[in-house]
Motif scaffolding. Structure first.
Motif, PDB file in Angstrom:
ATOM      1  N   ASP A  90       0.849  -1.187   0.000  1.00 47.06           N
ATOM      2  CA  ASP A  90       0.000   0.000   0.000  1.00 47.06           C
ATOM      3  C   ASP A  90       0.888   1.242   0.000  1.00 47.06           C
ATOM      4  O   ASP A  90       2.109   1.146  -0.089  1.00 47.06           O
ATOM      5  CB  ASP A  90      -0.967  -0.010   1.201  1.00 47.06           C
ATOM      6  CG  ASP A  90      -0.260  -0.066   2.549  1.00 47.06           C
ATOM      7  OD1 ASP A  90       0.809   0.573   2.698  1.00 47.06           O
ATOM      8  OD2 ASP A  90      -0.769  -0.730   3.471  1.00 47.06           O
ATOM      9  N   ASP A  91       0.263   2.412   0.108  1.00 50.57           N
ATOM     10  CA  ASP A  91       1.005   3.671   0.060  1.00 50.57           C
ATOM     11  C   ASP A  91       1.138   4.307   1.442  1.00 50.57           C
ATOM     12  O   ASP A  91       1.339   5.509   1.555  1.00 50.57           O
ATOM     13  CB  ASP A  91       0.321   4.645  -0.913  1.00 50.57           C
ATOM     14  CG  ASP A  91      -1.110   4.967  -0.504  1.00 50.57           C
ATOM     15  OD1 ASP A  91      -1.612   4.348   0.468  1.00 50.57           O
ATOM     16  OD2 ASP A  91      -1.724   5.832  -1.158  1.00 50.57           O
ATOM     17  N   HIS A  92       1.039   3.496   2.491  1.00 50.44           N
ATOM     18  CA  HIS A  92       1.090   4.028   3.847  1.00 50.44           C
ATOM     19  C   HIS A  92       2.538   4.162   4.317  1.00 50.44           C
ATOM     20  O   HIS A  92       2.974   3.491   5.253  1.00 50.44           O
ATOM     21  CB  HIS A  92       0.293   3.141   4.810  1.00 50.44           C
ATOM     22  CG  HIS A  92      -1.167   3.089   4.505  1.00 50.44           C
ATOM     23  ND1 HIS A  92      -2.091   2.520   5.343  1.00 50.44           N
ATOM     24  CD2 HIS A  92      -1.875   3.551   3.450  1.00 50.44           C
ATOM     25  CE1 HIS A  92      -3.299   2.612   4.815  1.00 50.44           C
ATOM     26  NE2 HIS A  92      -3.187   3.235   3.662  1.00 50.44           N
ATOM     27  N   GLY A  93       3.284   5.031   3.649  1.00 51.43           N
ATOM     28  CA  GLY A  93       4.674   5.274   4.018  1.00 51.43           C
ATOM     29  C   GLY A  93       4.771   6.257   5.164  1.00 51.43           C
ATOM     30  O   GLY A  93       3.762   6.748   5.688  1.00 51.43           O
ATOM     31  N   TYR A  95       0.744   4.788  14.142  1.00 47.53           N
ATOM     32  CA  TYR A  95       1.322   3.471  13.844  1.00 47.53           C
ATOM     33  C   TYR A  95       0.635   2.308  14.552  1.00 47.53           C
ATOM     34  O   TYR A  95       0.478   1.235  13.954  1.00 47.53           O
ATOM     35  CB  TYR A  95       2.824   3.473  14.149  1.00 47.53           C
ATOM     36  CG  TYR A  95       3.613   4.185  13.074  1.00 47.53           C
ATOM     37  CD1 TYR A  95       3.975   3.528  11.900  1.00 47.53           C
ATOM     38  CD2 TYR A  95       3.964   5.517  13.207  1.00 47.53           C
ATOM     39  CE1 TYR A  95       4.669   4.180  10.897  1.00 47.53           C
ATOM     40  CE2 TYR A  95       4.661   6.185  12.213  1.00 47.53           C
ATOM     41  CZ  TYR A  95       5.010   5.511  11.057  1.00 47.53           C
ATOM     42  OH  TYR A  95       5.689   6.164  10.066  1.00 47.53           O
ATOM     43  N   PRO A  96       0.216   2.442  15.809  1.00 52.00           N
ATOM     44  CA  PRO A  96      -0.500   1.316  16.424  1.00 52.00           C
ATOM     45  C   PRO A  96      -1.741   0.915  15.635  1.00 52.00           C
ATOM     46  O   PRO A  96      -2.039  -0.276  15.487  1.00 52.00           O
ATOM     47  CB  PRO A  96      -0.867   1.857  17.814  1.00 52.00           C
ATOM     48  CG  PRO A  96       0.208   2.858  18.113  1.00 52.00           C
ATOM     49  CD  PRO A  96       0.489   3.511  16.791  1.00 52.00           C
ATOM     50  N   ALA A  97      -2.463   1.898  15.090  1.00 51.79           N
ATOM     51  CA  ALA A  97      -3.662   1.586  14.304  1.00 51.79           C
ATOM     52  C   ALA A  97      -3.287   0.895  12.995  1.00 51.79           C
ATOM     53  O   ALA A  97      -4.000  -0.019  12.538  1.00 51.79           O
ATOM     54  CB  ALA A  97      -4.446   2.868  14.015  1.00 51.79           C
ATOM     55  N   GLU A  98      -2.171   1.302  12.379  1.00 52.11           N
ATOM     56  CA  GLU A  98      -1.715   0.651  11.150  1.00 52.11           C
ATOM     57  C   GLU A  98      -1.385  -0.817  11.411  1.00 52.11           C
ATOM     58  O   GLU A  98      -1.751  -1.702  10.634  1.00 52.11           O
ATOM     59  CB  GLU A  98      -0.471   1.371  10.602  1.00 52.11           C
ATOM     60  CG  GLU A  98      -0.727   2.766  10.090  1.00 52.11           C
ATOM     61  CD  GLU A  98      -1.470   2.787   8.778  1.00 52.11           C
ATOM     62  OE1 GLU A  98      -1.442   1.764   8.041  1.00 52.11           O
ATOM     63  OE2 GLU A  98      -2.100   3.808   8.472  1.00 52.11           O
ATOM     64  N   LEU A  99      -0.677  -1.075  12.523  1.00 52.19           N
ATOM     65  CA  LEU A  99      -0.324  -2.448  12.867  1.00 52.19           C
ATOM     66  C   LEU A  99      -1.573  -3.262  13.202  1.00 52.19           C
ATOM     67  O   LEU A  99      -1.696  -4.421  12.797  1.00 52.19           O
ATOM     68  CB  LEU A  99       0.653  -2.457  14.047  1.00 52.19           C
ATOM     69  CG  LEU A  99       1.110  -3.834  14.522  1.00 52.19           C
ATOM     70  CD1 LEU A  99       1.810  -4.614  13.418  1.00 52.19           C
ATOM     71  CD2 LEU A  99       2.046  -3.692  15.733  1.00 52.19           C
ATOM     72  N   ALA A 100      -2.509  -2.642  13.919  1.00 49.46           N
ATOM     73  CA  ALA A 100      -3.751  -3.344  14.272  1.00 49.46           C
ATOM     74  C   ALA A 100      -4.533  -3.741  13.018  1.00 49.46           C
ATOM     75  O   ALA A 100      -5.116  -4.830  12.954  1.00 49.46           O
ATOM     76  CB  ALA A 100      -4.609  -2.458  15.173  1.00 49.46           C
ATOM     77  N   SER A 130      13.457   9.125  12.875  1.00 53.21           N
ATOM     78  CA  SER A 130      12.869  10.144  13.744  1.00 53.21           C
ATOM     79  C   SER A 130      11.496  10.574  13.245  1.00 53.21           C
ATOM     80  O   SER A 130      10.727  11.199  13.980  1.00 53.21           O
ATOM     81  CB  SER A 130      13.797  11.353  13.826  1.00 53.21           C
ATOM     82  OG  SER A 130      14.022  11.902  12.532  1.00 53.21           O
ATOM     83  N   LEU A 131      11.175  10.250  11.985  1.00 53.35           N
ATOM     84  CA  LEU A 131       9.863  10.565  11.416  1.00 53.35           C
ATOM     85  C   LEU A 131       8.872   9.423  11.590  1.00 53.35           C
ATOM     86  O   LEU A 131       7.687   9.585  11.280  1.00 53.35           O
ATOM     87  CB  LEU A 131       9.993  10.883   9.920  1.00 53.35           C
ATOM     88  CG  LEU A 131      10.941  12.011   9.533  1.00 53.35           C
ATOM     89  CD1 LEU A 131      11.058  12.105   8.016  1.00 53.35           C
ATOM     90  CD2 LEU A 131      10.476  13.338  10.132  1.00 53.35           C
ATOM     91  N   GLY A 132       9.340   8.254  12.047  1.00 55.10           N
ATOM     92  CA  GLY A 132       8.514   7.061  12.100  1.00 55.10           C
ATOM     93  C   GLY A 132       7.920   6.796  13.472  1.00 55.10           C
ATOM     94  O   GLY A 132       7.691   7.705  14.256  1.00 55.10           O
ATOM     95  N   TRP A 133       7.705   5.502  13.768  1.00 53.17           N
ATOM     96  CA  TRP A 133       7.077   5.112  15.031  1.00 53.17           C
ATOM     97  C   TRP A 133       8.015   5.386  16.197  1.00 53.17           C
ATOM     98  O   TRP A 133       7.658   6.016  17.186  1.00 53.17           O
ATOM     99  CB  TRP A 133       6.709   3.636  14.966  1.00 53.17           C
ATOM    100  CG  TRP A 133       5.814   3.167  16.090  1.00 53.17           C
ATOM    101  CD1 TRP A 133       5.560   3.804  17.264  1.00 53.17           C
ATOM    102  CD2 TRP A 133       5.056   1.959  16.121  1.00 53.17           C
ATOM    103  NE1 TRP A 133       4.692   3.074  18.034  1.00 53.17           N
ATOM    104  CE2 TRP A 133       4.363   1.938  17.359  1.00 53.17           C
ATOM    105  CE3 TRP A 133       4.895   0.894  15.250  1.00 53.17           C
ATOM    106  CZ2 TRP A 133       3.537   0.888  17.726  1.00 53.17           C
ATOM    107  CZ3 TRP A 133       4.065  -0.144  15.618  1.00 53.17           C
ATOM    108  CH2 TRP A 133       3.389  -0.149  16.836  1.00 53.17           C
ATOM    109  N   GLN A 134       9.241   4.896  16.059  1.00 46.95           N
ATOM    110  CA  GLN A 134      10.237   5.120  17.105  1.00 46.95           C
ATOM    111  C   GLN A 134      11.618   5.062  16.476  1.00 46.95           C
ATOM    112  O   GLN A 134      11.872   4.227  15.601  1.00 46.95           O
ATOM    113  CB  GLN A 134      10.116   4.057  18.206  1.00 46.95           C
ATOM    114  CG  GLN A 134      11.051   4.313  19.389  1.00 46.95           C
ATOM    115  CD  GLN A 134      10.715   3.421  20.569  1.00 46.95           C
ATOM    116  OE1 GLN A 134       9.541   3.237  20.912  1.00 46.95           O
ATOM    117  NE2 GLN A 134      11.721   2.860  21.203  1.00 46.95           N
TER     118      GLN A 134
END
Length: 272
Positions: free
Chosen positions: A13-16, A25-30, A50-54
């Motif tokens: 998908d395009d969820h970069g 991010y928790p919702a994306e993983l769920a 630094s732009l991501g989850w952790q």
């Protein structure tokens, strides 16, 4: 993936990193676990920036898959691990990567290239990577793709950049011009001048520009008689393969998805 590293299902998908809202991010993983089941997960790339989850930090080169496996960042309560990037700090040089290290070392592990090899990973920020006996020892990042996008969309050349970019006579001419250019910057403006003076079709301007930029990228690596293993999608990979072959090297295209699968599975096995 199953325990043996065989891919059972794939979703793209395009969820970069730029499209996921802060805290999203928790919702994306769920959502992924809703589809595939509550499986443990491991990720590499900008999700660990630094732009991501952790921020998963970096390990210094030289690095191997075991180095990466020993430095995973784990998200508390999520059964989710992030692979660190690789950094290089040597004299005046400073460079970083995230995600490419898994592909390259995975390709090496899977026998898609020799244990000692030079890799090229074209993209927004093209990586040239050296692996020696299964260890990532050196790399250089070139902003080739990003510069092309900026010139195409936001420069004085933008109105002339609507033609297709493909391997052909104008792309090859751009490659060759890059080898003899006194200044790549003057050659870039020369694309505009050539269109205005009727020496270059507007439909061919983007291919010429791409050839100049990719050519300058490849020339800087001094690849004469070297075999370069290219990890990319077929369209971009074919342009870099043409550049390598035109400028005196030998190109071998590698399945980048198979390489990543091999690398990420081995990291998972090592940390279990």
């Amino acid at each position: 993936m199953d325990d043996g590293g065989r891919v059972l299902a794939t979703q793209r998908d395009d969820h970069g990193v730029k499209s996921v809202a802060q805290g999203g991010y928790p919702a994306e993983l769920a959502a992924l676990r809703h589809q595939f089941g509550h499986l443990p997960a491991i990720a590499a790339g900008m999700v660990g920036s630094s732009l991501g989850w952790q921020d998963a930090g970096y390990v210094g080169a030289p690095a191997e898959l075991a180095t990466l496996a020993g430095a995973l960042t784990r998200i508390e309560g999520a059964d989710f691990a992030i692979v660190p990037g690789v950094s290089l700090a040597e004299g005046h040089r400073a460079d970083v990567m995230r995600g490419e290290e898994v592909q390259v070392l995975g390709a090496n592990l899977a026998g898609l290239a020799p244990r000692t090899a030079i890799y090229c990973q074209p993209g927004t920020h093209t990586k040239w990577i050296t692996v020696e006996d299964g260890r990532l020892t050196d790399f250089t990042t070139m902003m080739t793709g990003e510069i092309f996008a900026l010139l195409r969309d936001h420069s004085i050349l933008a109105e002339m950049m609507r033609g297709a970019v493909a391997d052909g006579p104008l792309f090859r001419e751009g490659l060759l011009r890059a080898t003899s250019a006194q200044s790549i910057l003057s050659e870039l403006f020369g694309v505009r001048a050539a269109v205005l003076l009727g020496r270059l079709s507007r439909d061919d301007a983007a291919a010429m520009l791409s050839g100049l930029l990719i050519g300058s990228d490849v020339v800087a690596r001094q690849i004469a008689d070297e075999t370069i293993y290219i990890l990319a999608d077929p369209a971009l990979g074919s342009l870099y393969a043409a550049a390598v072959e035109t400028l005196g090297g030998h190109a071998t295209l590698i399945d980048s998805h198979a390489a990543f699968v091999a690398g990420i599975h081995h990291i998972w096995e090592l940390q279990r």
